[in-house]
Scaffold this active site. Structure first.
Site, PDB file in Angstrom:
ATOM      1  N   TRP A   1     -20.691  10.913 -19.889  1.00 54.59           N
ATOM      2  CA  TRP A   1     -21.247  10.760 -18.557  1.00 54.59           C
ATOM      3  C   TRP A   1     -22.654  11.348 -18.509  1.00 54.59           C
ATOM      4  O   TRP A   1     -23.011  12.212 -19.305  1.00 54.59           O
ATOM      5  CB  TRP A   1     -20.359  11.452 -17.524  1.00 54.59           C
ATOM      6  CG  TRP A   1     -18.939  10.943 -17.506  1.00 54.59           C
ATOM      7  CD1 TRP A   1     -17.839  11.564 -17.988  1.00 54.59           C
ATOM      8  CD2 TRP A   1     -18.487   9.697 -16.957  1.00 54.59           C
ATOM      9  NE1 TRP A   1     -16.717  10.800 -17.792  1.00 54.59           N
ATOM     10  CE2 TRP A   1     -17.079   9.643 -17.157  1.00 54.59           C
ATOM     11  CE3 TRP A   1     -19.113   8.632 -16.326  1.00 54.59           C
ATOM     12  CZ2 TRP A   1     -16.308   8.568 -16.737  1.00 54.59           C
ATOM     13  CZ3 TRP A   1     -18.348   7.554 -15.901  1.00 54.59           C
ATOM     14  CH2 TRP A   1     -16.963   7.529 -16.104  1.00 54.59           C
TER      15      TRP A   1
ATOM     16  N   ASN B   1     -10.674   2.728   3.136  1.00 54.67           N
ATOM     17  CA  ASN B   1     -10.202   2.572   1.769  1.00 54.67           C
ATOM     18  C   ASN B   1     -11.096   1.657   0.934  1.00 54.67           C
ATOM     19  O   ASN B   1     -11.376   1.936  -0.230  1.00 54.67           O
ATOM     20  CB  ASN B   1      -8.767   2.036   1.753  1.00 54.67           C
ATOM     21  CG  ASN B   1      -8.173   2.054   0.358  1.00 54.67           C
ATOM     22  OD1 ASN B   1      -8.071   3.101  -0.262  1.00 54.67           O
ATOM     23  ND2 ASN B   1      -7.794   0.888  -0.156  1.00 54.67           N
TER      24      ASN B   1
ATOM     25  N   GLU C   1       0.829  -1.204   0.000  1.00 55.11           N
ATOM     26  CA  GLU C   1       0.000   0.000   0.000  1.00 55.11           C
ATOM     27  C   GLU C   1       0.869   1.261   0.000  1.00 55.11           C
ATOM     28  O   GLU C   1       0.531   2.262  -0.652  1.00 55.11           O
ATOM     29  CB  GLU C   1      -0.936  -0.003   1.209  1.00 55.11           C
ATOM     30  CG  GLU C   1      -1.997  -1.087   1.164  1.00 55.11           C
ATOM     31  CD  GLU C   1      -2.868  -0.990  -0.075  1.00 55.11           C
ATOM     32  OE1 GLU C   1      -3.432   0.098  -0.335  1.00 55.11           O
ATOM     33  OE2 GLU C   1      -2.978  -1.999  -0.798  1.00 55.11           O
TER      34      GLU C   1
ATOM     35  N   TRP D   1      -9.560   7.530  -7.920  1.00 51.35           N
ATOM     36  CA  TRP D   1     -10.787   7.766  -8.665  1.00 51.35           C
ATOM     37  C   TRP D   1     -10.675   7.264 -10.106  1.00 51.35           C
ATOM     38  O   TRP D   1     -11.612   6.672 -10.645  1.00 51.35           O
ATOM     39  CB  TRP D   1     -11.151   9.252  -8.636  1.00 51.35           C
ATOM     40  CG  TRP D   1     -12.011   9.557  -7.454  1.00 51.35           C
ATOM     41  CD1 TRP D   1     -11.616  10.014  -6.229  1.00 51.35           C
ATOM     42  CD2 TRP D   1     -13.432   9.366  -7.377  1.00 51.35           C
ATOM     43  NE1 TRP D   1     -12.699  10.119  -5.387  1.00 51.35           N
ATOM     44  CE2 TRP D   1     -13.819   9.738  -6.061  1.00 51.35           C
ATOM     45  CE3 TRP D   1     -14.397   8.932  -8.266  1.00 51.35           C
ATOM     46  CZ2 TRP D   1     -15.149   9.687  -5.637  1.00 51.35           C
ATOM     47  CZ3 TRP D   1     -15.727   8.870  -7.841  1.00 51.35           C
ATOM     48  CH2 TRP D   1     -16.084   9.237  -6.541  1.00 51.35           C
TER      49      TRP D   1
ATOM     50  N   TRP E   1     -16.199  11.002 -12.991  1.00 48.85           N
ATOM     51  CA  TRP E   1     -15.315  10.779 -11.841  1.00 48.85           C
ATOM     52  C   TRP E   1     -14.743  12.070 -11.277  1.00 48.85           C
ATOM     53  O   TRP E   1     -14.431  12.157 -10.084  1.00 48.85           O
ATOM     54  CB  TRP E   1     -14.176   9.837 -12.222  1.00 48.85           C
ATOM     55  CG  TRP E   1     -13.286  10.332 -13.334  1.00 48.85           C
ATOM     56  CD1 TRP E   1     -13.461  10.125 -14.662  1.00 48.85           C
ATOM     57  CD2 TRP E   1     -12.103  11.134 -13.215  1.00 48.85           C
ATOM     58  NE1 TRP E   1     -12.463  10.721 -15.392  1.00 48.85           N
ATOM     59  CE2 TRP E   1     -11.605  11.356 -14.527  1.00 48.85           C
ATOM     60  CE3 TRP E   1     -11.414  11.675 -12.148  1.00 48.85           C
ATOM     61  CZ2 TRP E   1     -10.460  12.101 -14.781  1.00 48.85           C
ATOM     62  CZ3 TRP E   1     -10.258  12.421 -12.391  1.00 48.85           C
ATOM     63  CH2 TRP E   1      -9.794  12.634 -13.697  1.00 48.85           C
TER      64      TRP E   1
ATOM     65  N   TRP F   1       1.978   1.626  -3.504  1.00 52.10           N
ATOM     66  CA  TRP F   1       0.898   2.195  -4.315  1.00 52.10           C
ATOM     67  C   TRP F   1       0.919   3.719  -4.214  1.00 52.10           C
ATOM     68  O   TRP F   1       0.736   4.426  -5.216  1.00 52.10           O
ATOM     69  CB  TRP F   1      -0.464   1.683  -3.846  1.00 52.10           C
ATOM     70  CG  TRP F   1      -0.999   0.508  -4.596  1.00 52.10           C
ATOM     71  CD1 TRP F   1      -1.100  -0.776  -4.143  1.00 52.10           C
ATOM     72  CD2 TRP F   1      -1.531   0.500  -5.927  1.00 52.10           C
ATOM     73  NE1 TRP F   1      -1.661  -1.574  -5.114  1.00 52.10           N
ATOM     74  CE2 TRP F   1      -1.942  -0.826  -6.216  1.00 52.10           C
ATOM     75  CE3 TRP F   1      -1.711   1.480  -6.905  1.00 52.10           C
ATOM     76  CZ2 TRP F   1      -2.504  -1.191  -7.434  1.00 52.10           C
ATOM     77  CZ3 TRP F   1      -2.275   1.121  -8.129  1.00 52.10           C
ATOM     78  CH2 TRP F   1      -2.666  -0.193  -8.380  1.00 52.10           C
TER      79      TRP F   1
END
Length: 468
Positions: A304, A342, A273, A383, A360, A276
């Site tokens: 969208w 998360n 993590e 996102w 988004w 990441w």
């Protein structure tokens, strides 16, 4: 050597601090400062913003720590690109030290500060501090930045393990040089929140270096279970250190050292993590366009949902009124605490983009407003992952089912009951889908959209986009 000035930003600690360490070793007098940058503050929508309160309290602790070592913190309020050159000139320093900041606005700000300092004959010196490896330090075999996480992680770990112990994890020495710290001049103390135009707000997370240290120490007693516990929001499974990492009240080097020193699966997953986080940092540094656009250019063509119905759906999502309990509980957790688990960030983002079909960028901006741990690189990366517009993202044809996610990760509805008390009386069977109950609560909304229908719309939306 003449005096220097250290500008604190995302590094609110007085230990293991690259810029402070370099300045103390090179100069006999070192001033320390922080700027409440009005360019940032004036753009905030809320005068009781939790982040400002968290930073303010962390600065009070930092100032006390520096004073205990003979120094102290100069705190200014104004445009940083004006305050730093003005302060450097007033203090007659020959150099300003800071740690790298990788966000586009910060890069532009630092370039302007450097140019103005140069005009004054003052040096600008900046160092890597908030990541282990930055920008283009980890590259593919062809010399390009990585866009897929797994090979990036392998290269990251290989680079870290080139020598034992790894120089990348060495702490920057500060304590042995603190006799060089200089006291702030009169009138440069920490202003109150009211003086900078804000009001205090309650913080569920203890700020400052001590808060970060206590969280880390407690987490390390259960890190071995992280891999099994991290996905369940009703239990204490994660570290809760993200806001401290964002503000630098903990050092990334100490966190990685703690992870690599432990052999448990939980420690290794937690290290992943942290990697990441650096993956998204280097992605932003090498692809600044992701701030405004999809990482995959073809995904900018996605159509969208728009119009009054989409606006109503978005507002209901913001306020936790979608009719899907886990999504609504996640949104209310964010609004009430400034934090969202998360796993729930992925569920919530997937619901907005894949069920409601909403851009988004609207969700990203909403999280940016409310998250105490808001970090542009991580927020944008997360996102775009959920929306399937980013690099190494969730494939667009994989769509979270909010009820399935609820039953899997909050099976007894403990988390839902905490944030949706109107559903507390429902059984474990129906709390994930109240509309299936023979007597659904009258004070909780019915689902704003049917997931099965929404899923088909999303598949069609992405198929059309791919065919263009």
């Amino acid at each position: 050597m003449p005096a220097a000035l250290v500008w604190f930003r995302r590094d609110l600690r007085e230990y293991d601090h690259a810029a402070l360490s370099h300045a103390l070793q090179a100069h006999r007098r070192v001033f320390c400062c922080f700027v409440f940058d009005t360019t940032i503050l004036d753009a905030l929508q809320d005068r009781d913003d939790r982040r400002v309160s968290f930073i303010h309290a962390s600065l009070a602790e930092l100032d006390a720590a520096l004073r205990a070592r003979g120094g102290g913190l100069i705190v200014c309020h104004g445009r940083a690109d004006e305050e730093i050159p003005r302060l450097a000139d007033a203090l007659k320093v020959v150099a300003v030290y800071a740690n790298h900041d990788y966000e586009p606005a910060a890069i532009r700000r630092d370039a302007l500060v450097e140019a103005r300092l140069r005009e004054q004959g003052i040096a600008w010196r900046s160092f890597k501090d908030q990541v282990i490896f930055e920008r283009r330090e980890i590259l593919t075999g062809s010399g390009k930045p990585f866009t897929v996480f797994t090979p990036y992680k392998r290269a990251w770990l290989a680079r870290l393990g080139q020598s034992r112990p790894s120089p990348a994890l060495f702490a920057w020495p500060v304590a042995e040089f603190t006799e060089h710290l200089a006291r702030p001049p009169e009138g440069y103390g920490l202003p109150s929140l009211a003086q900078i135009g804000f009001t205090a707000t309650s913080l569920l997370l203890e700020p400052g270096m001590q808060g970060g240290a206590r969280l880390l120490a407690e987490f390390l007693t259960r890190i071995q279970h992280y891999d099994q516990a991290r996905d369940f929001p009703s239990i204490k499974g994660v570290s809760y250190l993200s806001a401290h990492l964002r503000c630098g009240t903990v050092s990334i080097r100490e966190l990685v050292r703690a992870a690599v020193a432990r052999s448990s699966e939980g420690a290794q997953i937690w290290l992943s993590e942290l990697i990441w986080r650096e993956f998204y940092q280097q992605l932003l540094a090498n692809h600044l366009r992701v701030v405004e656009h999809a990482f995959k250019p073809e995904m900018d063509d996605i159509r969208w949902e728009q119009g009054s119905a989409a606006e109503a759906h978005f507002q209901a999502w913001c306020e936790g009124r979608t009719g899907y309990p886990l999504v609504d509980a996640a949104q209310r957790q964010l609004l009430q605490s400034g934090y969202m688990h998360n796993r729930l960030r992925m569920v919530s983002a997937s619901f907005l983009t894949k069920d409601l079909g909403i851009d988004w960028r609207l969700g990203e901006a909403f999280f940016a407003r409310w998250l105490l741990d808001f970090d542009l690189a991580a927020n944008n990366g997360g996102w775009q992952w959920a929306a399937s517009t980013g690099c190494d993202a969730q494939p667009w044809f994989r769509i979270f089912n909010p009820v399935t996610q609820s039953r899997k990760f909050d099976p007894q509805g403990k988390f839902i009951r905490r944030y949706l008390p109107e559903l507390a009386a429902l059984s474990d069977r129906y709390i994930h889908a109240p509309w299936l109950s023979a007597s659904p609560p009258t004070d909780y909304p019915v689902p704003s959209i049917d997931h099965a229908i929404a899923r088909e719309r999303t598949l069609q939306r992405f198929k059309v986009s791919e065919s263009r």
